[in-house]
Design a protein around this motif. Structure first.
Motif, PDB file in Angstrom:
ATOM      1  N   HIS A  20       4.868  11.667   5.153  1.00 43.50           N
ATOM      2  CA  HIS A  20       5.269  12.222   6.448  1.00 43.50           C
ATOM      3  C   HIS A  20       5.755  11.151   7.426  1.00 43.50           C
ATOM      4  O   HIS A  20       6.249  11.451   8.500  1.00 43.50           O
ATOM      5  N   TRP A  21       5.633   9.861   7.083  1.00 43.42           N
ATOM      6  CA  TRP A  21       6.165   8.799   7.939  1.00 43.42           C
ATOM      7  C   TRP A  21       7.694   8.717   7.874  1.00 43.42           C
ATOM      8  O   TRP A  21       8.315   7.938   8.587  1.00 43.42           O
ATOM      9  N   ASP A  69       9.948  10.718   8.959  1.00 44.87           N
ATOM     10  CA  ASP A  69      10.539  11.010  10.268  1.00 44.87           C
ATOM     11  C   ASP A  69      10.478   9.803  11.181  1.00 44.87           C
ATOM     12  O   ASP A  69      11.418   9.474  11.884  1.00 44.87           O
ATOM     13  N   ASN A 122       0.818  -1.234   0.000  1.00 40.62           N
ATOM     14  CA  ASN A 122       0.000   0.000   0.000  1.00 40.62           C
ATOM     15  C   ASN A 122       0.849   1.280   0.000  1.00 40.62           C
ATOM     16  O   ASN A 122       2.049   1.246   0.249  1.00 40.62           O
ATOM     17  N   HIS A 123       0.161   2.377  -0.279  1.00 43.94           N
ATOM     18  CA  HIS A 123       0.835   3.676  -0.294  1.00 43.94           C
ATOM     19  C   HIS A 123       0.928   4.253   1.104  1.00 43.94           C
ATOM     20  O   HIS A 123      -0.082   4.390   1.784  1.00 43.94           O
ATOM     21  N   LEU A 124       2.136   4.588   1.488  1.00 44.44           N
ATOM     22  CA  LEU A 124       2.353   5.168   2.816  1.00 44.44           C
ATOM     23  C   LEU A 124       2.553   6.671   2.662  1.00 44.44           C
ATOM     24  O   LEU A 124       3.277   7.114   1.774  1.00 44.44           O
ATOM     25  N   ASN A 125       1.926   7.434   3.527  1.00 48.37           N
ATOM     26  CA  ASN A 125       2.083   8.883   3.479  1.00 48.37           C
ATOM     27  C   ASN A 125       3.556   9.272   3.687  1.00 48.37           C
ATOM     28  O   ASN A 125       4.242   8.688   4.517  1.00 48.37           O
TER      29      ASN A 125
END
Lengths: 79, 889
Positions: A25-26, A28, A20-23
């Protein structure tokens, strides 16, 4: 020369493929690993991981988010 | 004095009414009860905890209905702080006790072992616990939730040991995000393991339908449910978040865009859920996400203004199902669902780093506030952990130092060491006392090899720093730790030198370290045989520890003092000291308790109160066995063997000693060997096996035993030759107890030698020393020759009261022998008596014996009487039979 992954060698560039697609901003959360979305709807976490202990800490974070690992690939220098 | 335990960790999370009944899984869990372990291993958000709470409600209901196979449930929610074996096991014991109810005293012994200042093997603690569990009539289920947070191998090992020796009425349940470090393959092969994994836990389409339409009251079509089920792959948290997002929304457009997206389910849904919340709730969620658990007042401490009521917001969160889990029945403590907390934490982190510098949320500030709240509420480990997270080194240091009793002595060794390991050396160098704490925590963990290195780093860092009070105190602490290391290696000179240095440098107010150092000094003097100095140091350590309330040192120093008093023949004082120790220890199980009981056993035996002596020795042995302390067990068994010997039970004394000698040699307890052999020599003398006794005494170079053998061989001059240098030595060292023993043996030797006046003079001196402290056995154990000597002394008017008291004991012993003829002889037959016995056995009459030996008939009859009395018989035929039975003839 053949060597087994991560026994002695350190600072290896890893590609970890996640379902899946991870945002982005993860990034960090994953200690600065680069987050790239792939066309097939998955995500690649990539970056230099200093040693096996650091790699396992990444796995732990993946585990704690309930993400699914598709593949883990170390990249040798010069590739 | 461990840091306090949190009751909320033992609370079984409440089961929610709207949940989907999961009968197939409950059935599997029920079936698993007859196996040792149930493992629920699945990623976050698969409803592991929820399933367990549902099962527990059913289990309790069914057991109250059947009322025969009651189940009690012990629950423990683990967190990262539990990676300390002492803390982990303390919580396990607390959970088991909570399960068993108010009056339960499970694991009392195990708990006091954990609190003991000495480090004990986890196996010993667990064995004590297992022995308690075996006594429970009903089944007990121990649930360890979030076991993936445990990363310490010794804890995995302890759990593997527990599983290997699991009592039949106990069952273990582990819920975890990853398979634990246990021998799962072996358990599987032996059919001792039930497993529920992600594939078992995920919602089936029909469960998803029940959940969405019945539980969350959404009216969805079969197609919509199927689409959601496929998109989330039955992942329960995903379905739950989706359901919350759909509350009050157009469900079909939500489902369309959600199922059409490739985005990570959580990313998608958390945003949806959070965006629907009012701003103040969002703020509340972000700020409190740093907490493992929270109550209203702790939340308020983290909020920007006091207007927000923590209690109201918590009630709102629970009502809207925003992943908060109550941790007690009163709805005081809560925690976030772990996955939700991680997500919030990530968002907080992002927000904090993007707003760095302005007046947004600062992470360090939040942790600092949490740390202060925890400290004010007496939860020191939590306060320390938040101080560490806030990077406030001063505050963390202060909490670690704990006002003199450092956190690592109170169950916090793991977080303390983890923090110190994480600090850059520049930070440690800037604060040399941190290096010293590092060394102290390592030595407390028994990791002695790393200690000196840290101490040297501290010294290097101190170099060139102004020698103010703090620096001097740190230098004193370094020396104190070096003295401790030397004490573990019995290096008396180093202990004394380092302790003296420590006392010179340590701050006068640093009572905990000063007291421990003075005690160590006493120990060193005691090892050196300097009794006066030892006594002075122990007394000082005791009085300071009483002022500062340092019970541990008060107890250990009192044991040292008691032993010194025994060596000085001050039996009354020593008994008082030991009784004081037992009072301080109370119900706890401690090596010091063994020492005190054994000391009392020695003293009561000397006072001829054999029953009390035996009781104390057995109590001591029981404790030593519970502590798996082979050294102390051996000391107790040797004492009990000597007790048997004095009661004439030579055979069982000999058997015990053979067993103890094997164990002592097997465990290489070299210092115990002389004690064991001395007792064996006494046994051999009683059996009249003098050649073997002589051989043993000589081979082991035991002068006391040698002197006794010579006396038994009727060679008093040889005995005197051995005793003379011993006496000089004892005089020089001021060893009063040895001196008394020696002059008594010398008196016996002179008496046998016919030197009556020397004998009387010595026995008079001995009695003078012995009477004030009530010594009895030291005389009585020397047997008939001593009785004769004392009678002669009495005839000369020496201490008539004391002598008649001693002779009365001889009399009582003799009568006891008459009443219950023991199998072996208290008093060996003389060579003449054996000669006569042989003649009796060959069928000669008394008159014929007199003729053959050229003695009078009266003398023969006199000898016969003695023979009968020593053998405990009243007829010639019986005397012969008995003598043959014990191989005398």
């Amino acid at each position: 020369m053949f060597y087994s992954i991560g026994t002695m060698k350190e600072h290896i560039h890893y590609l970890i493929k996640i379902k899946n697609h991870l945002n982005t901003h993860w990034g960090d959360w994953f200690d600065g690993l680069t987050i790239t979305k792939t066309a097939d709807g998955n995500t690649i976490l990539s970056g230099v991981i200093v040693d096996q202990a650091a790699l396992h800490s990444v796995f732990k974070k993946i585990r704690d988010l309930g993400l699914t690992i598709i593949s883990v690939n170390p990249q040798e220098k010069g590739e | 004095m461990p840091a306090s335990l949190l009751a909320t960790k033992l609370f079984i999370p409440a089961s929610r009414p709207e949940l989907v009944p999961r009968l197939r899984l409950v059935e599997q869990l029920n079936k698993g009860l007859h196996r040792k372990l149930t493992l629920i291993s699945a990623p976050a958000g698969f409803g592991k905890t929820t399933l367990l709470t549902e099962w527990i409600v059913k289990l309790r209901f069914s057991s109250s209905k059947e009322n025969q196979n009651a189940n009690s449930i012990a629950w423990l929610s683990l967190d990262e702080g539990d990676n300390d074996p002492v803390r982990f096991l303390s919580y396990v014991i607390a959970a088991l006790n909570q399960a068993e109810g108010k009056n339960a005293i499970l694991g009392k012994g195990a708990l006091s072992m954990l609190q003991s200042p000495q480090r004990l093997p986890a196996e010993a603690v667990l064995t004590a616990l297992i022995n308690d569990i075996i006594t429970i009539p009903d089944r007990i289920v121990l649930v360890l939730d979030d076991y993936h947070l445990i990363e310490t191998q010794p804890i995995h090992d302890a759990l593997a040991f527990l599983l290997e020796h699991l009592p039949p009425q106990m069952h273990l349940v582990i819920a975890t995000r990853q398979d634990p470090g246990l021998p799962l393959g072996r358990l599987r092969a032996r059919d001792q393991l039930t497993e529920l994994r992600a594939a078992d836990l995920r919602f089936t389409p029909s469960e998803a339908a029940v959940f969405l339409n019945h539980g969350m009251k959404l009216n969805l079509s079969i197609e919509d449910i199927s689409a959601l089920e496929t998109r989330t792959e039955g992942w329960i948290t995903g379905l739950q978040l989706a359901a919350i997002s759909m509350q009050g929304q157009d469900t079909s457009s939500f489902i369309q865009s959600f199922t059409g997206s490739h985005r990570f389910v959580l990313d998608y849904l958390v945003e949806e859920v959070l965006m629907q919340q009012p701003e103040n709730v969002q703020e509340f969620l972000l700020r409190t996400s740093i907490l493992d658990r929270f109550c209203a007042s702790l939340c308020e401490a983290l909020l920007p203004d006091a207007e927000n009521s923590g209690q109201e917001t918590l009630a709102y969160l629970e009502q809207t199902n925003l992943f908060i889990v109550p941790l007690d029945n009163e709805r005081r403590w809560y925690r976030y669902h772990r996955l939700f907390a991680d997500l919030l934490g990530q968002r907080l982190h992002q927000k904090a780093s993007s707003s760095a510098g302005d007046d947004g949320i600062r992470m360090a500030e939040l942790h600092n506030r949490a740390s202060i709240w925890y400290e004010e509420n007496g939860l020191e480990i939590e306060a320390f952990l938040h101080a560490v997270s806030s990077n406030d080194i001063e505050h963390a240091t202060r909490l670690m130092e704990g006002g003199g009793m450092p956190l690592h002595f109170r169950g916090g060794a793991t977080p303390v060491l983890r923090w110190l390991e994480s600090l850059p050396t520049t930070v440690l160098d800037a604060k040399p006392s941190l290096w010293v704490m590092y060394a102290s925590a390592l030595s407390m963990r028994g990791q002695m090899s790393g200690v000196e290195e840290k101490l040297q780093a501290a010294e290097k860092a101190l170099h060139g720093i102004e020698q103010d009070e703090i620096a001097r105190n740190t230098m004193g602490h370094i020396a104190a730790i070096r003295a401790l290391i030397a004490a573990t290696q019995h290096q008396t000179k180093t202990i004394i030198a380092q302790s003296q240095r420590a006392l010179e440098y340590l701050h006068p107010d640093n009572l905990p370290v000063r007291t421990a150092t003075i005690w160590k000094l006493g120990l060193a003097y005691q090892l050196q045989g300097d009794l006066a100095e030892a006594s002075r140091a122990f007394t000082e350590a005791i009085s300071i520890s009483q002022i500062s309330g340092n019970t541990i040192i008060e107890i250990t120093a009192s044991i040292g003092l008691g032993q010194v008093q025994e060596t000085e023949n001050q039996l009354h004082l020593a008994a008082k000291t030991y009784h004081g120790v037992l009072q301080l220890i109370g119900e706890q199980l401690q090596p010091s308790g063994c020492e005190a009981h054994l000391g009392l056993a020695r003293i009561f035996y000397e006072w001829n109160d054999v029953d009390t002596a035996q009781k104390h020795a057995q109590q001591s042995l029981k404790m030593a066995q519970q502590l798996v302390n082979i050294d102390r067990s051996a000391a107790c068994e040797v004492f009990l063997a000597r007790l048997k010997l004095s009661q004439g039970d030579v055979a069982s004394a000999a058997a015990t000693l053979t067993k103890v000698r094997q164990s002592v040699q097997q465990h290489n307890l070299v210092h115990q060997i002389p004690e064991v052999i001395s007792a064996q020599v006494l046994t051999l003398i009683k059996l009249n096996n003098l050649s073997e006794a002589a051989h043993l005494a000589e081979k082991q170079e035991l002068p006391f035993s040698q002197a006794r053998v010579y006396l038994a061989q009727r060679d008093p001059s040889a005995a005197l030759t051995v005793l003379r240098p011993l006496r000089k030595q004892a005089e020089a060292k001021g060893e009063a107890d040895k001196y008394l023993k020696i002059i008594i043996l010398q008196a016996c030797a002179h008496h046998t030698n016919g030197e009556t006046s020397e004998a009387i003079q010595l026995i008079r001196e001995a009695m003078g020393l012995a009477e004030p402290n009530g010594f009895i056995r030291i005389f009585v154990d020397e047997g008939l020759p001593m009785a004769h000597l004392l009678s002669e002394a009495a005839a000369q008017g020496t201490m008539p009261n004391y002598v008649s008291k001693l002779l009365a004991v001889f009399e009582a012993e003799a009568q006891k022998d008459d009443l219950s003829p023991s199998q072996q002889l208290v008093d060996p037959l003389s060579e003449r008596e054996i000669e006569i016995l042989n003649l009796i056995a060959s069928g000669l009459k008394n008159k014929e014996i007199a003729e053959q030996l050229v003695i009078s008939l009266n003398t023969v009859l006199y000898h016969n009487k003695n023979i009968y009395s020593k053998l405990g018989v009243n007829k010639r035929t019986l005397a012969v039979a008995k003598a043959k039975e014990i191989n005398l003839i």
